[in-house]
Design a protein around this motif. Structure first.
Motif, mmCIF file in Angstrom:
data_model
loop_
_atom_site.group_PDB
_atom_site.id
_atom_site.type_symbol
_atom_site.label_atom_id
_atom_site.label_comp_id
_atom_site.label_asym_id
_atom_site.label_seq_id
_atom_site.Cartn_x
_atom_site.Cartn_y
_atom_site.Cartn_z
ATOM 1 N N LEU A 127 17.477 9.379 4.607
ATOM 2 C CA LEU A 127 17.482 7.921 4.584
ATOM 3 C C LEU A 127 16.049 7.401 4.684
ATOM 4 O O LEU A 127 15.232 7.957 5.428
ATOM 5 N N SER A 128 15.765 6.334 3.966
ATOM 6 C CA SER A 128 14.409 5.777 3.904
ATOM 7 C C SER A 128 14.338 4.424 4.598
ATOM 8 O O SER A 128 15.325 3.682 4.643
ATOM 9 N N TRP A 129 13.132 4.134 5.129
ATOM 10 C CA TRP A 129 12.833 2.754 5.514
ATOM 11 C C TRP A 129 12.065 2.154 4.337
ATOM 12 O O TRP A 129 10.914 2.464 4.115
ATOM 13 N N GLN A 130 12.743 1.335 3.550
ATOM 14 C CA GLN A 130 12.252 0.931 2.238
ATOM 15 C C GLN A 130 10.905 0.201 2.266
ATOM 16 O O GLN A 130 10.055 0.437 1.395
ATOM 17 N N PRO A 131 10.625 -0.692 3.217
ATOM 18 C CA PRO A 131 9.306 -1.340 3.221
ATOM 19 C C PRO A 131 8.154 -0.342 3.315
ATOM 20 O O PRO A 131 7.104 -0.537 2.685
ATOM 21 N N ALA A 132 8.342 0.759 4.075
ATOM 22 C CA ALA A 132 7.284 1.774 4.168
ATOM 23 C C ALA A 132 7.127 2.494 2.842
ATOM 24 O O ALA A 132 6.000 2.760 2.383
ATOM 25 N N PHE A 133 8.247 2.840 2.210
ATOM 26 C CA PHE A 133 8.194 3.472 0.890
ATOM 27 C C PHE A 133 7.418 2.608 -0.095
ATOM 28 O O PHE A 133 6.610 3.100 -0.890
ATOM 29 N N CYS A 134 7.635 1.304 -0.044
ATOM 30 C CA CYS A 134 7.047 0.403 -1.039
ATOM 31 C C CYS A 134 5.584 0.078 -0.787
ATOM 32 O O CYS A 134 4.931 -0.507 -1.660
ATOM 33 N N GLU A 135 5.055 0.434 0.373
ATOM 34 C CA GLU A 135 3.629 0.203 0.614
ATOM 35 C C GLU A 135 2.769 0.947 -0.400
ATOM 36 O O GLU A 135 1.716 0.462 -0.816
ATOM 37 N N THR A 136 3.203 2.157 -0.787
ATOM 38 C CA THR A 136 2.388 2.966 -1.694
ATOM 39 C C THR A 136 2.959 3.010 -3.105
ATOM 40 O O THR A 136 2.390 3.659 -3.979
ATOM 41 N N HIS A 153 18.188 -7.330 2.629
ATOM 42 C CA HIS A 153 18.982 -6.347 3.366
ATOM 43 C C HIS A 153 18.221 -5.050 3.590
ATOM 44 O O HIS A 153 18.521 -4.315 4.531
ATOM 45 N N THR A 154 17.225 -4.766 2.741
ATOM 46 C CA THR A 154 16.460 -3.524 2.913
ATOM 47 C C THR A 154 15.518 -3.595 4.104
ATOM 48 O O THR A 154 14.942 -2.578 4.492
ATOM 49 N N LYS A 290 4.307 8.507 7.277
ATOM 50 C CA LYS A 290 3.248 8.507 6.276
ATOM 51 C C LYS A 290 2.118 7.624 6.776
ATOM 52 O O LYS A 290 2.336 6.710 7.584
ATOM 53 N N SER A 291 0.922 7.910 6.311
ATOM 54 C CA SER A 291 -0.247 7.116 6.694
ATOM 55 C C SER A 291 -0.529 6.071 5.626
ATOM 56 O O SER A 291 -0.444 6.349 4.422
ATOM 57 N N ASP A 292 -0.868 4.860 6.079
ATOM 58 C CA ASP A 292 -1.208 3.786 5.139
ATOM 59 C C ASP A 292 -2.190 2.839 5.809
ATOM 60 O O ASP A 292 -1.859 2.191 6.805
ATOM 61 N N SER A 293 -3.393 2.807 5.276
ATOM 62 C CA SER A 293 -4.434 1.896 5.782
ATOM 63 C C SER A 293 -4.626 2.019 7.285
ATOM 64 O O SER A 293 -4.729 1.019 8.009
ATOM 65 N N GLY A 294 -4.676 3.256 7.764
ATOM 66 C CA GLY A 294 -4.911 3.500 9.175
ATOM 67 C C GLY A 294 -3.678 3.378 10.045
ATOM 68 O O GLY A 294 -3.762 3.573 11.262
ATOM 69 N N ARG A 295 -2.546 3.051 9.446
ATOM 70 C CA ARG A 295 -1.303 2.928 10.211
ATOM 71 C C ARG A 295 -0.422 4.148 9.962
ATOM 72 O O ARG A 295 -0.452 4.744 8.892
ATOM 73 N N THR A 296 0.390 4.484 10.951
ATOM 74 C CA THR A 296 1.405 5.526 10.788
ATOM 75 C C THR A 296 2.753 4.841 10.661
ATOM 76 O O THR A 296 3.205 4.162 11.593
ATOM 77 N N LEU A 297 3.381 5.004 9.488
ATOM 78 C CA LEU A 297 4.632 4.319 9.192
ATOM 79 C C LEU A 297 5.784 5.323 9.214
ATOM 80 O O LEU A 297 5.676 6.415 8.658
ATOM 81 N N ILE A 298 6.897 4.936 9.830
ATOM 82 C CA ILE A 298 8.109 5.745 9.721
ATOM 83 C C ILE A 298 8.657 5.556 8.311
ATOM 84 O O ILE A 298 8.978 4.433 7.905
ATOM 85 N N ASN A 299 8.741 6.645 7.594
ATOM 86 C CA ASN A 299 9.101 6.595 6.177
ATOM 87 C C ASN A 299 10.559 6.991 5.946
ATOM 88 O O ASN A 299 11.278 6.323 5.203
ATOM 89 N N GLU A 300 10.996 8.096 6.579
ATOM 90 C CA GLU A 300 12.359 8.583 6.386
ATOM 91 C C GLU A 300 12.864 9.258 7.648
ATOM 92 O O GLU A 300 12.073 9.680 8.504
ATOM 93 N N ILE A 301 14.187 9.387 7.729
ATOM 94 C CA ILE A 301 14.798 10.272 8.712
ATOM 95 C C ILE A 301 15.730 11.207 7.964
ATOM 96 O O ILE A 301 16.425 10.801 7.030
#
Length: 340
Positions: A127-136, A153-154, A290-301
């Motif tokens: 399962l994905s957290w869609q906003p994190a996926f869409c950052e890149t 809803h995402t 995943k890393s994005d602009s110095g942040r650590t984002l929860i991407n999936e579980i």
């Protein structure tokens, strides 16, 4: 328009016996067991080679235009691996940008995929957290829609990536090589569409934002074909939707929804699983960041599951039947929608 893999029926009408061998590209997919002859005229068959139903063989040609025998490549056939098979025994899959006479533009739905097997009891729900996926990947259609505020809803629930029969590498079951070779994001729209009913398709479009980029085609071809549920693609996706809804309607879904823009820990995610699905279930959850602009984002579980999945399955029982896994990422941000 699917114009790269076209199922065609070769006419067996004999028009002029003087026509010579015609070279063909693509693959022959056998629909029934038939002898593969060294000589079609004498019907000699060293090794007693028989093509197997639903198997793909590299196409070499046809005995003549409108002929009645394909010549195909059969690995390890004695004397010669170029063998003749009656055109009534299967179909021709063509890789081309133009139509062959008699072809159907939409014939990708008729591709034969062998679904003979035992239903998978070792699976991984991703399962994905869609906003994190869409950052890149902001250029993907579903990400443009999300970042423009059209998929609210995402930002309130985890989204479906896939349900993957295990072990890793157990994929593309019964899928002809010609189709497998198409499986890259630029060509997902050209893959055969999974046979799912309207209700399932509507639910999947909401729960899997990548539906807009034909992710559901890819997930079925690569992973779903190894699930072997009696209901085919419809059962595969109904089971995926069922499990995903249980998680989003639990303390796990609440944890993500209530902490958008904040950091949460892997331990908190695992504890939410324990709270909702019973002690020990959290040990079957791997967190991917995943890393994005110095942040650590929860991407999936990734949730490990053991046993047969059905609409009556207890998710906690399925999880505890699987092997435990490492936590993975220990802490990360629940990314809000939009590019940060």
């Amino acid at each position: 328009m699917f114009r790269s893999l076209i199922i065609i029926a070769i006419s067996i009408t004999l028009t002029n016996p003087a026509f010579a061998f015609v070279k063909l590209d693509g693959y022959f997919i056998a629909e029934k067991a038939c002898e593969a002859y060294q000589s079609k005229n004498r019907q000699t068959n060293p090794g007693n080679i028989v093509v197997r139903p639903d198997m793909a063989y590299r196409m070499l040609g046809i005995n003549k235009k409108g002929g009645d025998y394909f010549q195909v490549h059969v690995d390890d056939a004695p004397v010669t691996d170029s063998r003749w098979v009656s055109s009534s025994c299967g179909i021709h899959v063509v890789e081309a940008d133009t139509l062959t006479s008699g072809a159907d533009d939409d014939a990708n739905d008729d591709v034969v995929i062998d679904q003979t097997g035992t239903e998978s009891t070792d699976n991984l729900l991703t399962l994905s957290w869609q906003p994190a996926f869409c950052e890149t990947r902001p250029g993907k259609k579903e990400c443009r829609d999300l970042n423009d505020g059209h998929l609210p809803h995402t930002t309130r629930q985890l989204s479906i990536h896939g349900l993957w029969p295990q072990p890793k590498g157990n994929d593309y079951c019964g899928v002809p090589t010609a189709i497998r070779n198409l499986d890259n994001p630029d060509n997902w729209h050209r893959l055969p569409a999974p046979q799912i009913d309207t209700e399932t398709a509507d639910a999947l479009e909401a729960a899997m934002p990548g539906f807009a980029s034909f992710l559901h085609h890819h997930e079925w071809i690569k992973h779903g074909t190894c699930y072997f549920g009696e209901g085919g693609a419809d059962e595969y996706y109904d089971d995926t939707l069922y499990l995903t809804a249980l998680i989003n309607d639990s303390a796990v879904g609440d944890l993500f929804f209530n902490n958008v823009g904040k950091e949460i820990t892997g331990a908190e995610i695992r504890a939410a699983f324990d709270s909702s699905f019973g002690s020990g279930s959290g040990e079957r959850v791997l967190i991917k960041c995943k890393s994005d602009s110095g942040r650590t984002l929860i991407n999936e579980i990734w949730i490990s599951l053991g046993g047969t999945i059905s609409p009556e399955s207890d998710l906690g029982d399925l999880m505890r039947a699987a092997e435990s896994t490492g936590m993975g990422c220990k802490r990360g941000l629940v990314d809000p929608a939009g590019l940060q």
